[in-house]
Scaffold this motif. Sequence first.
Motif, short mmCIF file in Angstrom:
data_model
loop_
_atom_site.label_atom_id
_atom_site.label_comp_id
_atom_site.label_asym_id
_atom_site.label_seq_id
_atom_site.Cartn_x
_atom_site.Cartn_y
_atom_site.Cartn_z
N GLN A 73 0.76 -0.98 -0.08
CA GLN A 73 0.04 0.06 0.21
C GLN A 73 0.73 1.26 -0.02
O GLN A 73 0.58 2.15 -0.72
N LYS A 74 1.95 1.21 0.75
CA LYS A 74 3.10 2.30 0.78
C LYS A 74 3.64 2.48 -0.44
O LYS A 74 3.58 3.63 -1.01
N LEU A 75 3.92 1.54 -1.25
CA LEU A 75 4.57 1.68 -2.63
C LEU A 75 3.64 2.28 -3.71
O LEU A 75 3.91 2.96 -4.44
N GLN A 76 2.42 1.93 -3.50
CA GLN A 76 1.07 2.24 -4.36
C GLN A 76 1.06 3.60 -4.11
O GLN A 76 0.78 4.38 -4.97
N SER A 77 1.03 4.15 -2.90
CA SER A 77 0.68 5.62 -2.37
C SER A 77 1.85 6.27 -2.94
O SER A 77 1.32 7.56 -3.48
N TYR A 78 3.02 5.94 -2.99
CA TYR A 78 4.01 6.85 -3.96
C TYR A 78 3.41 7.25 -5.07
O TYR A 78 3.79 8.35 -5.71
N LEU A 79 3.04 6.30 -5.96
CA LEU A 79 2.61 6.34 -7.24
C LEU A 79 1.37 7.54 -7.32
O LEU A 79 1.34 8.32 -8.29
N THR A 80 0.42 7.10 -6.45
CA THR A 80 -0.88 8.18 -6.50
C THR A 80 -0.37 9.30 -6.23
O THR A 80 -0.99 10.38 -6.89
N HIS A 81 0.43 9.49 -5.18
CA HIS A 81 0.97 10.73 -4.78
C HIS A 81 1.80 11.43 -5.83
O HIS A 81 1.49 12.93 -5.91
N ASN A 82 2.35 11.05 -6.63
CA ASN A 82 2.95 11.72 -7.78
C ASN A 82 2.23 11.88 -8.80
O ASN A 82 2.95 12.40 -9.75
N ALA A 83 1.32 11.22 -9.16
CA ALA A 83 0.42 11.19 -10.41
C ALA A 83 0.30 12.50 -11.10
O ALA A 83 0.46 12.54 -12.15
N GLN A 84 0.14 13.64 -10.25
CA GLN A 84 -0.09 14.95 -10.65
C GLN A 84 1.12 15.40 -11.33
O GLN A 84 1.25 16.02 -12.45
N TYR A 86 3.81 13.89 -12.63
CA TYR A 86 3.96 12.95 -13.61
C TYR A 86 3.57 13.39 -14.98
O TYR A 86 3.83 12.96 -16.04
N LYS A 87 2.48 14.43 -15.09
CA LYS A 87 1.60 14.61 -15.97
C LYS A 87 2.44 15.05 -17.18
O LYS A 87 2.06 14.70 -18.34
N THR A 88 3.51 15.72 -16.81
CA THR A 88 4.22 16.33 -18.13
C THR A 88 5.56 15.78 -18.26
O THR A 88 6.41 16.09 -19.00
N LYS A 142 -3.03 4.29 -15.44
CA LYS A 142 -3.65 5.44 -15.41
C LYS A 142 -2.78 6.59 -15.66
O LYS A 142 -3.16 7.64 -16.23
N ILE A 143 -1.56 6.64 -14.81
CA ILE A 143 -0.48 7.66 -15.26
C ILE A 143 -0.05 7.79 -16.42
O ILE A 143 -0.17 8.99 -16.89
N PHE A 144 0.07 6.83 -17.41
CA PHE A 144 0.61 6.84 -18.74
C PHE A 144 -0.73 7.26 -19.60
O PHE A 144 -0.07 8.24 -20.45
N THR A 145 -1.81 6.88 -19.42
CA THR A 145 -2.94 7.52 -20.15
C THR A 145 -3.67 8.78 -19.85
O THR A 145 -4.28 9.37 -20.60
N GLN A 146 -3.01 8.96 -18.63
CA GLN A 146 -3.69 10.42 -18.45
C GLN A 146 -2.62 11.69 -18.38
O GLN A 146 -2.83 12.72 -17.74
N LYS A 147 -1.48 11.25 -19.00
CA LYS A 147 -0.33 12.19 -19.32
C LYS A 147 -0.99 13.35 -20.07
O LYS A 147 -1.85 12.90 -20.89
N GLU A 148 -0.41 14.54 -20.13
CA GLU A 148 -0.61 15.54 -20.96
C GLU A 148 -0.49 15.00 -22.55
O GLU A 148 -1.30 15.43 -23.41
#
Lengths: 202, 202
Positions: A73-84, A86-88, A142-148
């Motif tokens: 869960q901690k590892l996953q939260s790193y990702l969610t936390h950085n999602a914004q 990572y957009k660019t 999610k991160i890859f497909t929601q990038k700018e």
Amino acid sequence: MLMNEVKMPVQKRSIERLEKVIQTTIDLLETRALAECNIQEISQISGVPRNHIYQYFPTIDHLFSLIVNRYFQKLQSYLTHNAQIYKTWSVLDIIQDALSNASAFYNQNKPASMLILGGPVNIEGFSLQEAVIEEISKEFVKIFTQKENPLTLKKTEDITIMIELIFSLMKHSFYRYGYITEELQQEALLVCEAYLEKKAYI
Amino acid sequence: MLMNEVKMPVQKRSIERLEKVIQTTIDLLETRALAECNIQEISQISGVPRNHIYQYFPTIDHLFSLIVNRYFQKLQSYLTHNAQIYKTWSVLDIIQDALSNASAFYNQNKPASMLILGGPVNIEGFSLQEAVIEEISKEFVKIFTQKENPLTLKKTEDITIMIELIFSLMKHSFYRYGYITEELQQEALLVCEAYLEKKAYI
């Protein structure tokens, strides 16, 4: 899965006792091998009666499963936390950053390395590991497909495959060197790059 | 490693009884999950007294370890057996052939798939798995460097990494589909090709 068999308490005092059991186990794993941990000793050190521990964790594997789940869960939260952020970023930069965060996490948490990279503790541990690889893959999709500048995936399983590849090299590094080396992080990144290029994604 | 703790008998009659125990276990695993196998039942079906079984296998994991070790030896012998034929083949053709043989082996042997691809049975199983991946890698290094048109390896660990990558996709396929699909065999081959190209080996 073992995790589903763990009934967590609701009363404040019980929760506190359980957290003490979990923390004691993690502390023990800092200096010991998995096989050298047992509920009797955890009970002695934590001061939580054995019967009480067994009520929640019929075996030590149940206790380990819960700890593994928290690490994931901690590892996953790193990702969610950085999602914004990572957009660019480019796909490879995102992978490199996530890889380096995950490696630092494992290298700083010996219990996490032993329980996850050191091979699943048991057959349920393997299912848990595979299930979480799929969860983490979903996060990456999610991160890859929601990038700018989004990545168009032909098949989301391709990302799961990529995560499996990374994970196998982390495990290899831990097995051979006792931690995730800089060199094997680079190698994992190279594997991702080669794979994504071959699939014409980048 | 558990395997090292297994003392094999020398007397003919004892060897026969042990082989009966091993074969009974393999037969049981054709129709059952690992957790549904126990020494008591293996003793009943094989007719070999429990005390006798415990003498060699203190736990069922010791018995599983021995079986896993035999499977690995069989997989390795495929390679040694084909070494001569491979001398004139390309690196990728060799990998494809070995991959297809190994996949067929796993797909035809449910116990092998469960014990090896289904995640190591225990922490010792993981070490055994990693140790064998290194053994199999050595076999491949020999094959690649002794070809008529030999591969010059910058680092033999590169081949270990490649085997780790293949293995992780076999495990992924078994976890998700219950066997090694044609598609994931292709994907594993593609990963090898991409990796070897990136490392400028082919």
